[in-house]
Enzyme design. Structure first.
Site, mmCIF file in Angstrom:
data_model
loop_
_atom_site.group_PDB
_atom_site.id
_atom_site.type_symbol
_atom_site.label_atom_id
_atom_site.label_comp_id
_atom_site.label_asym_id
_atom_site.label_seq_id
_atom_site.Cartn_x
_atom_site.Cartn_y
_atom_site.Cartn_z
ATOM 1 N N LYS A 94 0.837 -1.208 0.000
ATOM 2 C CA LYS A 94 0.000 0.000 0.000
ATOM 3 C C LYS A 94 0.864 1.246 0.000
ATOM 4 O O LYS A 94 1.996 1.217 0.486
ATOM 5 C CB LYS A 94 -0.879 0.019 1.254
ATOM 6 C CG LYS A 94 -1.980 -1.012 1.189
ATOM 7 C CD LYS A 94 -2.937 -0.874 2.349
ATOM 8 C CE LYS A 94 -4.060 -1.888 2.159
ATOM 9 N NZ LYS A 94 -4.918 -1.989 3.310
ATOM 10 N N ALA B 101 -0.265 2.017 -15.170
ATOM 11 C CA ALA B 101 0.250 3.231 -14.524
ATOM 12 C C ALA B 101 -0.162 3.199 -13.064
ATOM 13 O O ALA B 101 -1.060 2.446 -12.674
ATOM 14 C CB ALA B 101 -0.364 4.477 -15.170
ATOM 15 N N TYR C 179 1.050 12.773 -10.234
ATOM 16 C CA TYR C 179 0.382 11.963 -11.253
ATOM 17 C C TYR C 179 0.155 12.789 -12.526
ATOM 18 O O TYR C 179 0.514 12.366 -13.636
ATOM 19 C CB TYR C 179 -0.953 11.437 -10.692
ATOM 20 C CG TYR C 179 -1.865 10.835 -11.727
ATOM 21 C CD1 TYR C 179 -1.688 9.529 -12.162
ATOM 22 C CD2 TYR C 179 -2.908 11.580 -12.281
ATOM 23 C CE1 TYR C 179 -2.523 8.987 -13.129
ATOM 24 C CE2 TYR C 179 -3.753 11.046 -13.235
ATOM 25 C CZ TYR C 179 -3.561 9.751 -13.665
ATOM 26 O OH TYR C 179 -4.387 9.221 -14.617
ATOM 27 N N LYS D 157 -10.949 -0.589 -7.990
ATOM 28 C CA LYS D 157 -10.177 0.632 -7.730
ATOM 29 C C LYS D 157 -10.548 1.215 -6.358
ATOM 30 O O LYS D 157 -9.991 2.226 -5.926
ATOM 31 C CB LYS D 157 -10.416 1.655 -8.838
ATOM 32 C CG LYS D 157 -9.797 1.250 -10.157
ATOM 33 C CD LYS D 157 -10.061 2.278 -11.236
ATOM 34 C CE LYS D 157 -9.229 3.514 -11.020
ATOM 35 N NZ LYS D 157 -9.422 4.521 -12.084
ATOM 36 N N GLY E 56 -21.418 22.513 -1.604
ATOM 37 C CA GLY E 56 -21.254 23.203 -2.896
ATOM 38 C C GLY E 56 -21.130 22.247 -4.069
ATOM 39 O O GLY E 56 -20.716 22.654 -5.156
ATOM 40 N N ARG F 254 -17.716 18.208 -13.385
ATOM 41 C CA ARG F 254 -16.673 17.402 -14.021
ATOM 42 C C ARG F 254 -17.225 16.827 -15.327
ATOM 43 O O ARG F 254 -18.436 16.650 -15.476
ATOM 44 C CB ARG F 254 -16.287 16.215 -13.118
ATOM 45 C CG ARG F 254 -15.574 16.587 -11.838
ATOM 46 C CD ARG F 254 -14.069 16.721 -12.067
ATOM 47 N NE ARG F 254 -13.401 17.077 -10.834
ATOM 48 C CZ ARG F 254 -12.911 16.209 -9.957
ATOM 49 N NH1 ARG F 254 -13.003 14.916 -10.182
ATOM 50 N NH2 ARG F 254 -12.309 16.618 -8.868
HETATM 51 N N1 LIG Z 1 -10.289 5.870 -14.924
HETATM 52 C C1 LIG Z 1 -10.126 7.162 -15.145
HETATM 53 O O1 LIG Z 1 -11.023 7.978 -14.860
HETATM 54 C C2 LIG Z 1 -8.849 7.682 -15.759
HETATM 55 C C3 LIG Z 1 -8.757 9.048 -16.021
HETATM 56 C C4 LIG Z 1 -7.586 9.530 -16.589
HETATM 57 C C5 LIG Z 1 -6.559 8.682 -16.928
HETATM 58 N N2 LIG Z 1 -6.662 7.354 -16.633
HETATM 59 C C6 LIG Z 1 -5.518 6.494 -16.982
HETATM 60 O O2 LIG Z 1 -5.987 5.392 -17.729
HETATM 61 C C7 LIG Z 1 -5.206 4.227 -17.440
HETATM 62 C C8 LIG Z 1 -6.092 3.117 -16.949
HETATM 63 O O3 LIG Z 1 -6.774 3.595 -15.799
HETATM 64 P P1 LIG Z 1 -7.767 2.704 -14.971
HETATM 65 O O4 LIG Z 1 -8.848 3.578 -14.488
HETATM 66 O O5 LIG Z 1 -8.095 1.504 -15.749
HETATM 67 O O6 LIG Z 1 -6.852 2.362 -13.712
HETATM 68 P P2 LIG Z 1 -6.484 0.960 -13.054
HETATM 69 O O7 LIG Z 1 -5.670 1.301 -11.847
HETATM 70 O O8 LIG Z 1 -7.693 0.131 -12.881
HETATM 71 O O9 LIG Z 1 -5.560 0.283 -14.154
HETATM 72 C C9 LIG Z 1 -4.166 0.423 -14.181
HETATM 73 C C10 LIG Z 1 -3.567 -0.964 -14.281
HETATM 74 O O10 LIG Z 1 -2.147 -0.838 -14.342
HETATM 75 C C11 LIG Z 1 -1.587 -1.861 -13.551
HETATM 76 N N3 LIG Z 1 -0.284 -1.423 -13.079
HETATM 77 C C12 LIG Z 1 -0.015 -0.425 -12.192
HETATM 78 N N4 LIG Z 1 1.301 -0.330 -11.977
HETATM 79 C C13 LIG Z 1 1.876 -1.284 -12.770
HETATM 80 C C14 LIG Z 1 3.229 -1.685 -12.966
HETATM 81 N N5 LIG Z 1 4.229 -1.091 -12.328
HETATM 82 N N6 LIG Z 1 3.460 -2.691 -13.824
HETATM 83 C C15 LIG Z 1 2.453 -3.319 -14.480
HETATM 84 N N7 LIG Z 1 1.155 -2.992 -14.307
HETATM 85 C C16 LIG Z 1 0.875 -1.969 -13.476
HETATM 86 C C17 LIG Z 1 -2.545 -2.053 -12.380
HETATM 87 O O11 LIG Z 1 -2.414 -3.326 -11.773
HETATM 88 C C18 LIG Z 1 -3.885 -1.857 -13.062
HETATM 89 O O12 LIG Z 1 -4.411 -3.078 -13.500
HETATM 90 C C19 LIG Z 1 -4.169 4.651 -16.401
HETATM 91 O O13 LIG Z 1 -2.972 4.972 -17.073
HETATM 92 C C20 LIG Z 1 -4.790 5.896 -15.793
HETATM 93 O O14 LIG Z 1 -3.819 6.765 -15.271
HETATM 94 C C21 LIG Z 1 -7.795 6.833 -16.081
#
Ligand SMILES: NC(=O)c1ccc[n+]([C@@H]2O[C@H](COP(=O)([O-])OP(=O)(O)OC[C@H]3O[C@@H](n4cnc5c(N)ncnc54)[C@H](O)[C@@H]3O)[C@@H](O)[C@H]2O)c1
Length: 329
Positions: A45, A94, A155, A194, A219, A225
């Site tokens: 974590k 990510a 981020y 998540k 508010g 968004r």
């Molecule tokens: N969901 C949203 O609203 C949102 C908005 C903007 C951008 N994003 C971007 O979209 C992408 C997907 O987002 P999401 O909502 O599916 O998030 P998520 O956290 O569900 O998916 C990210 C995945 O990446 C994997 N991961 C993380 N670190 C890793 C590592 N070091 N090596 C290998 N795998 C790794 C995680 O296990 C996870 O399955 C991400 O890059 C996120 O930043 C998402």
């Protein structure tokens, strides 16, 4: 575009957006070869109490493609991808938690690994679609437009840097096609794992199903968004493969809505009538108004989102109910 007989890499494929993309290809292009690369969640974590990664095997039950458990920070793991020649790379892995303030780990994970995927795309001549974010804009006034960014957390900065790095890469290598998708607030099935970082749509939905009043910041009617349904995000990933030019692109609806709207729509769908419970927003650096200017995405790959907040929640509501007593383990 026909993805049959194509080899497709999805990093972050055990997460929310990546797993939906995996199933999209499986269902629509049964002869595509899909490779998911994800580190899955460990028990580690961050100091904010959230898990280091959210990938969960339950997001992939029914998935028939290849799954490789690996970390994008680890070159030995990445070398497992060397034997494939990918036609398309969707790089979604990510640290997706916007409230991780350990800058070193966010930059290492989100930025350093990106160079590897850029080089792999060049080597394989693959189209690269990667996840950027609306967090690149920080609290700049709406509508948020490509070209004016001001990230306000590690981020957001990491995604902003990915966009800069991608730009210099495709300028140097004009044959490569790269699309960075700046997702706004995405909601929909497979976001449950998540946990606290999932959308307010599922979190408020589950509060209401618990028999509690939806809890919102004071508010909230003025906190707007750009919420976008997962189906539109998947469509954006697909369309971006055919982009007329490389670049960064906003992926939102262009129609900002309030958190109060979410609560009201959910109450209507769930036939409840709770009074809203308000509390003080504990966060600084909170985005008060986002609205994607999607004109460039429309121009580049004809992106036209189909779902309003009402129609997205209507499609999502049964899944919100199904996941209501599910375990986060
Ligand atoms: N969901 C949203 O609203 C949102 C908005 C903007 C951008 N994003 C971007 O979209 C992408 C997907 O987002 P999401 O909502 O599916 O998030 P998520 O956290 O569900 O998916 C990210 C995945 O990446 C994997 N991961 C993380 N670190 C890793 C590592 N070091 N090596 C290998 N795998 C790794 C995680 O296990 C996870 O399955 C991400 O890059 C996120 O930043 C998402």
């Amino acid at each position: 575009m026909d993805f049959n007989n194509k080899t497709i890499l999805i990093t972050g494929g055990a997460g929310f957006i990546g797993s939906n993309l995996g199933f999209y290809f499986q269902e629509n292009y049964p002869n595509s070869k899909i490779v998911i690369f994800d580190c899955f969640r460990s028990e580690k974590k961050f100091s904010n109490g959230n898990l280091v990664s959210f990938g969960h095997y339950k997001n992939l039950i029914g998935f028939k493609g290849d799954v490789i458990c690996g970390n994008i920070n680890n070159h030995k793991d990445l070398s497992l991808l060397e034997s494939f020649k990918f036609d398309f790379i969707f790089h979604h892995a990510a640290i997706s938690d916007t409230r991780v303030y350990d800058q070193e780990v966010v930059m290492q994970t989100n930025i350093n690994s990106f160079y590897w995927f850029l080089e792999k795309s060049l080597k394989d001549n693959s189209t690269l679609v990667y996840a950027s974010s609306a967090a690149t804009y920080g609290s700049l006034p709406s509508p948020q437009r490509i070209g004016l960014e001001s990230p306000e957390n590690p981020y957001g900065f990491s995604k902003y840097m990915m966009d800069q790095i991608a730009e210099s890469f495709y300028r140097k290598n004009p044959t490569i096609k790269i699309a960075g998708l700046r997702f706004f607030n995405v909601y929909g099935p497979r976001e449950f794992f998540k946990a606290k970082t999932s959308s307010m749509v599922i979190q408020l939905g589950h509060q209401i199903l618990d028999g509690q009043a939806p809890r919102l910041f004071y508010g909230s009617e003025n906190i707007l968004r750009d919420f976008i349904y997962i189906d539109d995000v998947i469509e954006a990933n697909i369309l971006a493969c055919n982009t007329k030019f490389s670049g960064s692109f906003n992926i939102g609806t262009g129609e900002p809505r309030s958190f109060l709207d979410i609560a009201n729509i959910l109450q209507k769908e769930l036939s409840t009538d709770f009074d809203i419970e308000y509390f003080k927003n504990p966060f600084s650096g909170y985005q008060m108004h986002t609205q994607a200017d999607i004109s460039l995405s429309t121009k580049a790959f004809n992106f036209r989102p189909k779902h309003s907040l009402e129609s997205g929640i209507k499609l999502y509501i049964n899944n919100i109910k199904e996941m209501h007593k599910a375990s986060l383990d």
